[in-house]
Design an enzyme around this catalytic site. Structure first.
Site, PDB file in Angstrom:
ATOM      1  N   ALA A  45       0.881  -1.168   0.000  1.00  0.00           N
ATOM      2  CA  ALA A  45       0.000   0.000   0.000  1.00  0.00           C
ATOM      3  C   ALA A  45       0.921   1.220   0.000  1.00  0.00           C
ATOM      4  CB  ALA A  45      -0.912  -0.006   1.219  1.00  0.00           C
ATOM      5  N   CYS A  94      -8.304   2.795  -9.637  1.00  0.00           N
ATOM      6  CA  CYS A  94      -8.283   3.982  -8.786  1.00  0.00           C
ATOM      7  C   CYS A  94      -9.709   4.379  -8.436  1.00  0.00           C
ATOM      8  CB  CYS A  94      -7.631   5.154  -9.523  1.00  0.00           C
ATOM      9  SG  CYS A  94      -5.958   4.830 -10.054  1.00  0.00           S
ATOM     10  N   ILE A 152      -2.641  -8.666 -14.713  1.00  0.00           N
ATOM     11  CA  ILE A 152      -3.564  -8.048 -13.768  1.00  0.00           C
ATOM     12  C   ILE A 152      -2.827  -7.058 -12.867  1.00  0.00           C
ATOM     13  CG2 ILE A 152      -5.118 -10.013 -13.665  1.00  0.00           C
ATOM     14  CD1 ILE A 152      -3.842 -10.864 -11.017  1.00  0.00           C
ATOM     15  N   ASN A 153      -3.573  -6.075 -12.391  1.00  0.00           N
ATOM     16  CA  ASN A 153      -3.084  -5.268 -11.284  1.00  0.00           C
ATOM     17  C   ASN A 153      -3.196  -6.123 -10.017  1.00  0.00           C
ATOM     18  OD1 ASN A 153      -2.315  -2.997  -9.688  1.00  0.00           O
ATOM     19  ND2 ASN A 153      -3.205  -1.660 -11.248  1.00  0.00           N
ATOM     20  N   THR A 154      -2.856  -5.577  -8.883  1.00  0.00           N
ATOM     21  CA  THR A 154      -2.867  -6.374  -7.646  1.00  0.00           C
ATOM     22  C   THR A 154      -4.296  -6.659  -7.168  1.00  0.00           C
ATOM     23  OG1 THR A 154      -2.665  -4.336  -6.395  1.00  0.00           O
ATOM     24  CG2 THR A 154      -0.638  -5.533  -6.837  1.00  0.00           C
ATOM     25  N   GLY A 168       1.469 -10.989 -13.362  1.00  0.00           N
ATOM     26  CA  GLY A 168       0.945 -11.490 -12.097  1.00  0.00           C
ATOM     27  C   GLY A 168       1.736 -12.711 -11.689  1.00  0.00           C
ATOM     28  N   GLY A 169       2.763 -12.505 -10.872  1.00  0.00           N
ATOM     29  CA  GLY A 169       3.509 -13.633 -10.315  1.00  0.00           C
ATOM     30  C   GLY A 169       4.554 -14.239 -11.218  1.00  0.00           C
TER      31      GLY A 169
HETATM   32  C1  LIG Z   1       5.277  -2.173  -4.609  1.00  0.00           C
HETATM   33  C2  LIG Z   1       4.352  -2.190  -5.791  1.00  0.00           C
HETATM   34  C3  LIG Z   1       3.934  -0.981  -6.362  1.00  0.00           C
HETATM   35  C4  LIG Z   1       3.061  -0.965  -7.452  1.00  0.00           C
HETATM   36  N1  LIG Z   1       2.709   0.233  -8.011  1.00  0.00           N
HETATM   37  C5  LIG Z   1       1.880   0.268  -9.110  1.00  0.00           C
HETATM   38  C6  LIG Z   1       1.536   1.507  -9.739  1.00  0.00           C
HETATM   39  O1  LIG Z   1       1.990   2.586  -9.338  1.00  0.00           O
HETATM   40  N2  LIG Z   1       0.688   1.463 -10.809  1.00  0.00           N
HETATM   41  C7  LIG Z   1       0.196   0.278 -11.298  1.00  0.00           C
HETATM   42  O2  LIG Z   1      -0.543   0.285 -12.277  1.00  0.00           O
HETATM   43  N3  LIG Z   1       0.531  -0.913 -10.737  1.00  0.00           N
HETATM   44  C8  LIG Z   1       1.351  -0.945  -9.651  1.00  0.00           C
HETATM   45  N4  LIG Z   1       1.701  -2.170  -9.081  1.00  0.00           N
HETATM   46  C9  LIG Z   1       1.152  -3.420  -9.638  1.00  0.00           C
HETATM   47  C10 LIG Z   1       2.164  -4.131 -10.542  1.00  0.00           C
HETATM   48  O3  LIG Z   1       2.512  -3.314 -11.641  1.00  0.00           O
HETATM   49  C11 LIG Z   1       1.599  -5.477 -11.055  1.00  0.00           C
HETATM   50  O4  LIG Z   1       0.412  -5.225 -11.770  1.00  0.00           O
HETATM   51  C12 LIG Z   1       1.296  -6.459  -9.940  1.00  0.00           C
HETATM   52  O5  LIG Z   1       2.246  -6.357  -8.920  1.00  0.00           O
HETATM   53  C13 LIG Z   1       1.214  -7.912 -10.394  1.00  0.00           C
HETATM   54  O6  LIG Z   1       2.416  -8.375 -10.938  1.00  0.00           O
HETATM   55  P1  LIG Z   1       3.539  -9.195 -10.080  1.00  0.00           P
HETATM   56  O7  LIG Z   1       2.851 -10.317  -9.399  1.00  0.00           O
HETATM   57  O8  LIG Z   1       4.558  -9.615 -11.091  1.00  0.00           O
HETATM   58  O9  LIG Z   1       4.080  -8.210  -9.102  1.00  0.00           O
HETATM   59  C14 LIG Z   1       2.568  -2.191  -7.988  1.00  0.00           C
HETATM   60  C15 LIG Z   1       2.980  -3.404  -7.398  1.00  0.00           C
HETATM   61  C16 LIG Z   1       3.866  -3.425  -6.324  1.00  0.00           C
HETATM   62  C17 LIG Z   1       4.285  -4.742  -5.743  1.00  0.00           C
END
Ligand SMILES: Cc1cc2nc3c(=O)[nH]c(=O)nc-3n(C[C@H](O)[C@H](O)[C@H](O)COP(=O)(O)O)c2cc1C
Ligand SMILES: Cc1cc2nc3c(=O)[nH]c(=O)nc-3n(C[C@H](O)[C@H](O)[C@H](O)COP(=O)(O)OP(=O)(O)OC[C@H]3O[C@@H](n4cnc5c(N)ncnc54)[C@H](O)[C@@H]3O)c2cc1C
Ligand code: FES
Lengths: 274, 339
Positions: free
Chosen positions: B87, B147, B208-210, B260-261
């Site tokens: 966060a 958002c 995906i986003n988180t 995603g992962g």
């Molecule tokens: C610390 C952190 C900050 C992130 N900041 C953003 C952001 O500013 N904008 C955005 O679209 N996604 C943001 N994400 C989401 C990532 O771009 C990505 O969609 C998500 O982490 C899933 O991929 P992963 O499992 O490879 O991390 C953030 C993720 C993490 C872990």
């Protein structure tokens, strides 16, 4: 920005993510272990007290624990191209690390972060360490003694077994300890020892748990004049990237949020928002 | 298929290039499909000396907002089983400070820089897109629609097809840059959202986003993160992400960027086979930054070893209805709910 030569090469010719091989392990301070591993020569030579490395505490095939763990550098040996860290088995990552035998391979990122800064005019340095906070201050003590400075090194632990044996410190250092159970040195907290040294010290350096920092601040504020001596603290935050990319490790200062991995881990006590 | 020309060479080079905005004259051609994800690679400069940025397919910047943001209180991150919650709270210098500071650095780079934008009102997305339209060093926009929409009581843009479409259309009208819309896995029906943003003019979608999650500190008896909730990422979310990429790749014709992962070749291949034309790596960059370049090399090796001439030959191979013109929304949903 020019193009970089090869995948993980720094412009000066070395990489900050490297494979280290454990060359020695030594039990210290009760259940903790000094872990020495190989590093590229330039890294061992350029590393300064206060900096840390981030270690992957698992095999690359596993995904738990996912994130690297930061460990302060305890000593460097540029001639042997080695770095040493002091690890206390605490949770999953550190427990994995202390079990790695000589010859095991570590994935290392670093050295990272800023350093302690000793002012050129300083002669008397006070170091205040709690537990494994001993590590970065030991390296600083070695650097300071080599420059002919006077060092008083205070260390606190639960009991005598949790203390660093005097042989680990340079002989020139005045080494004073406190234990909670009174089995060695003064009974009580390490910060109980601080007041009598505050006016002697030109600078104070500290590393330990958060409550220790709060007591130390109280002692220093109560005993110093004209904001002297200043205090540098190596603070601990949960980290992910270690390089200023994730903004997860922030420290609140009077001038706003700062990354503890790049702009820290060492901060001036008077700059921190308390 | 391996062409004769490729076959005759001793070490033929598989075709890696991918155009993520084939319908846009400004195009977004990547030399390879590996992209560090937004928020996990700073502004491309933090990893110098660790990752050879110029070898990447592209990179996505930290999310930028209209005004500067100092982010959420600490703690902002915590580790979870095979994952992490974050966060951060979109800490960034704001669009003006951003434009002054970073694109001038990127201008001389050969790696395309994709700017991730976030806002809480449709007009703000459009304003940022307009400001970025002709900034040298900016190759494309990624629109983060995970958002809160202030004028909709804080409901997430990306969970509603109408709001997602409005944002996309406003950005589309404000810039000729390639526009990637980043989908939220929190949407009840991600397929509907994907189709809505495609219709509104998106050049590509990324997902995906988180996922929204929480950890509780049982000693303190309160959530670990100061913000209470955080976004879950890392290996833990991968199966959810692969499923969503698979579904979205059936429902739209524009390129899909999967994430995603992903932590290595095997994960990346799952996304390509589900229908992703390119992939992003987020959390894994933190633990293994060197993996980004290794992944590019491993992918090349894998294509060679399997005598596959072009990456596009494997995109969607595990997805019989990939980019299908006939598949109906109800059929895709039925496959998900039916079991
Ligand atoms: C610390 C952190 C900050 C992130 N900041 C953003 C952001 O500013 N904008 C955005 O679209 N996604 C943001 N994400 C989401 C990532 O771009 C990505 O969609 C998500 O982490 C899933 O991929 P992963 O499992 O490879 O991390 C953030 C993720 C993490 C872990
Ligand atoms: C700059 C820096 C330098 C460091 N230097 C050293 C060092 O020299 N030697 C050393 O042994 N460690 C050092 N640490 C701490 C180290 O990085 C790990 O946090 C520690 O080893 C615990 O990790 P783990 O995986 O073993 O425990 P985890 O499995 O992560 O932790 C288990 C549980 O304890 C909690 N927890 C984790 N860390 C702490 C803590 N410090 N205090 C209270 N609760 C906690 C976690 O939230 C979790 O619930 C340093 C940390 C930083 C930021
Ligand atoms: S740990 Fe990522 S910014 Fe400090």
């Amino acid at each position: 920005m020019t193009e970089l030569a090869s995948p993980t090469q720094h412009p000066t010719g070395w990489s900050r993510e490297f494979i280290g091989e454990i060359t020695a392990t030594e039990p210290v301070m009760g259940d903790s272990v000094l872990v020495t591993f190989t590093s590229p020569p330039q890294l061992a030579a350029s590393c300064r007290a206060g900096q840390f490395v981030e270690l992957l505490c698992r095999t690359p095939q596993s995904s738990d624990p996912l994130l690297r763990r930061p460990f302060s550098v305890y000593a460097t040996n540029p001639a042997r191209q080695e770095l040493t860290i002091l690890v206390r088995p605490f949770g999953r990552g550190s427990a994995w690390l202390v079990e790695q035998p000589v010859g095991a391979i570590l994935d290392v990122l670093g050295p990272l972060g800023n350093t302690f800064t000793v002012a050129p005019k300083s002669k008397n340095l006070l170091m205040v360490a709690g537990g494994v906070g001993a590590a970065p201050l030991l390296m600083l003590a070695n650097e300071a003694v080599a420059k002919g400075m006077n060092v008083t090194y205070l260390l606190g632990a639960m009991n005598a077994g949790g203390l660093l044996a005097p042989g680990h410190l340079p002989g020139e250092v005045e080494y004073i300890v406190a234990t909670i159970d009174g089995s060695a040195g003064r009974q009580g907290f390490v910060t109980d020892l601080v007041s009598e040294y505050v006016q002697w010290a030109d600078q104070v350096f500290a590393c330990g748990p958060e409550p220790m920092f709060r007591s130390l601040r109280r002692e220093v504020l109560a005993n110093r004049f004209a904001a002297k001596p200043t205090v540098q603290m190596s603070v601990e935050r949960t980290m992910a990237c270690g390089v200023g990319a994730c903004l997860g490790c922030m420290v609140e200062t009077r001038r706003g949020m700062r990354t503890s991995c790049v702009e820290g881990p060492v901060f001036e006590m008077d700059e921190l928002a308390w | 298929m391996v062409t004769e020309e490729q076959q005759s060479g001793e070490q033929w080079v598989p075709d890696f290039t991918v155009d993520l905005a084939p319908d846009n004259p400004r195009e977004l051609v990547l030399r390879n499909p590996v992209i560090p994800a937004s928020g996990c690679f700073g502004y491309g400069i933090e990893y110098s000396g660790i990752v050879d940025v110029q070898r990447l397919g592209a990179f996505v910047s930290k999310g930028i907002t209209p005004a500067p943001r100092s982010g959420n209180p600490m703690p902002r991150i915590t580790e979870t089983p095979s994952g992490m919650l974050n966060a951060i709270g979109l800490q960034n210098p704001g669009i003006r400070g951003f434009i002054r500071k970073y694109p001038p650095i990127w201008e001389s780079w050969r790696v395309p820089a994709i700017v991730n934008i976030s806002a809480e009102a449709v007009e703000d997305y459009a304003t940022m897109a307009r400001m970025l339209d002709d900034v040298p060093g900016v190759a494309a926009l990624e629109v983060n629609i995970s958002c809160p929409n202030i004028s909709a009581g804080g409901y997430c843009f990306g969970w509603d097809p109408v709001m997602s479409s409005e944002v996309t259309r406003a950005v589309r009208e404000a810039t000729t840059l390639p526009v990637i819309v980043k989908l939220s896995p929190g949407a009840v029906d991600v397929i509907e959202i994907a189709q809505a943003v495609e219709d509104a003019g998106a050049d590509a979608v990324s997902l995906i986003n988180t996922l929204v999650g929480m950890s509780i500190d049982t000693r303190a008896r309160k959530p670990v993160l100061a913000n209470n909730t955080g976004g879950l990422s890392g290996p833990a979310v991968k199966p959810v992400a692969v499923r969503m990429v698979y579904q979205v790749a059936q429902a739209v014709r524009i390129p899909v960027i999967g994430m995603g992962g992903i932590s290595g070749l095997a994960d990346a291949l799952e996304f390509f086979m589900a229908g992703a034309s390119a992939i992003q790596v987020g959390t894994a960059v933190f633990s293994e930054p060197g993996m980004l370049i290794r992944l590019i090399d491993d992918l090349g090796e894998w294509l060679r070893a399997n005598r596959i001439a072009s990456l596009s030959d494997i995109v969607g191979v595990a997805n019989p209805r990939f980019h299908s013109t006939t598949v109906r929304h109800s059929e895709i949903v039925a496959e998900m709910v039916g079991q």
